[in-house]
Design an enzyme around this catalytic site. Structure first.
Site, short mmCIF file in Angstrom:
data_model
loop_
_atom_site.label_atom_id
_atom_site.label_comp_id
_atom_site.label_asym_id
_atom_site.label_seq_id
_atom_site.Cartn_x
_atom_site.Cartn_y
_atom_site.Cartn_z
N CYS A 33 40.11 10.71 13.40
CA CYS A 33 38.70 10.61 13.80
C CYS A 33 38.42 11.26 15.14
O CYS A 33 37.33 11.79 15.36
CB CYS A 33 38.25 9.15 13.81
SG CYS A 33 39.29 8.04 14.79
N HIS A 89 38.78 3.67 16.59
CA HIS A 89 37.90 4.54 15.83
C HIS A 89 37.09 5.37 16.83
O HIS A 89 36.95 4.99 18.00
CB HIS A 89 36.96 3.73 14.93
CG HIS A 89 36.20 4.57 13.95
ND1 HIS A 89 36.80 5.53 13.16
CD2 HIS A 89 34.86 4.61 13.64
CE1 HIS A 89 35.89 6.11 12.41
NE2 HIS A 89 34.71 5.58 12.68
N ASP A 108 28.95 9.22 12.23
CA ASP A 108 30.25 8.68 11.88
C ASP A 108 30.65 9.23 10.51
O ASP A 108 30.15 8.80 9.47
CB ASP A 108 30.21 7.14 11.85
CG ASP A 108 31.57 6.52 11.56
OD1 ASP A 108 32.55 7.27 11.33
OD2 ASP A 108 31.66 5.28 11.56
#
Length: 231
Positions: A33, A89, A108
């Protein structure tokens, strides 16, 4: 000065978010990520969705002392509510102001929520503040101004190898990210955070534009922090 209030003194509702985009059009490697957001910021700038210098973008690392981060509406989930317990994250927040209106969006690539999603909806549905109080699952947010992040971040992907040197998750096919100063790996500096790193709102609103590692924010003050940014 014009009065922006609606009749009766009520606060006007926030503007609707822009139409969702196709997240698959952006580069995405599962479980990387931090690199996904690095490339996402570049693409939002290149495509003109962000301003030319990316000054309305922020990379946001979500973690805590225990590396146990609950989030909902995540594509990697095997449950109906999209629940995942990440070690960390990373998302992108776009913070803009126009004619007195707040236009904050969350990008996201790992979320099943709209892409982009309104900041208010993402906080309510994916983060769910106050769900864990002062437990070990309380989330912390390291916010880095995108122009600083794009210059400073680096990862050699070593965190995705086991002790024998085998890949835990297959890496992206492109070259690893190197910082402008030649640093090849500083990921741990971004994902390591504790409550001791949280400062007062006034100083954080200034430091986010100058500090290489941004600022660390408690989940309870995340909305207030972004409301103070000039956009």
């Amino acid at each position: 000065m014009a009065d922006d209030r609606v009749a009766g003194g009520a606060t006007p509702p926030p503007p609707p978010p822009p139409p969702p985009l196709d997240a698959s059009a952006f580069t995405h490697t599962p479980y990387y990520c931090e690199e996904n957001v690095h490339l996402l910021c570049k693409e939002l700038i290149r495509s003109g969705i962000s301003d030319p210098a990316g000054t309305d973008l922020y990379a946001v690392f979500i973690s805590n002392e225990e590396k146990k981060v609950p989030l909902w509406y995540q594509k990697a989930s095997h449950s109906g509510d999209g629940f995942v317990l990440w070690d960390y994250h990373v998302i992108c927040i776009q913070s803009r102001r126009k004619n007195g209106e707040v236009l904050d969006l969350v990008w996201d690539l790992d979320s099943s929520l709209p892409f982009p999603c309104s900041f208010i909806q993402y906080v309510s549905d994916a983060i769910r503040p106050l769900s864990f109080g002062n437990s070990t699952y309380r989330r912390l947010f390291r916010v880095i101004h995108a122009p600083v992040f794009l210059r400073s971040f680096a990862s050699d992907r070593s965190h995705m190898k086991d002790h024998a040197g085998n890949w835990i998750q297959l890496p992206p096919k492109y070259e690893s990210i190197v910082a402008e100063d030649g640093t090849t790996n500083n990921l741990n500096e971004y994902i390591t955070m504790s409550m001791d790193d949280v400062k007062d709102l006034e100083s954080m609103a200034d430091d986010v534009y100058s500090s290489k590692h941004g600022v660390v924010i408690n989940e309870t003050i995340l909305p207030e922090f972004f409301s103070r940014l000039p956009g």
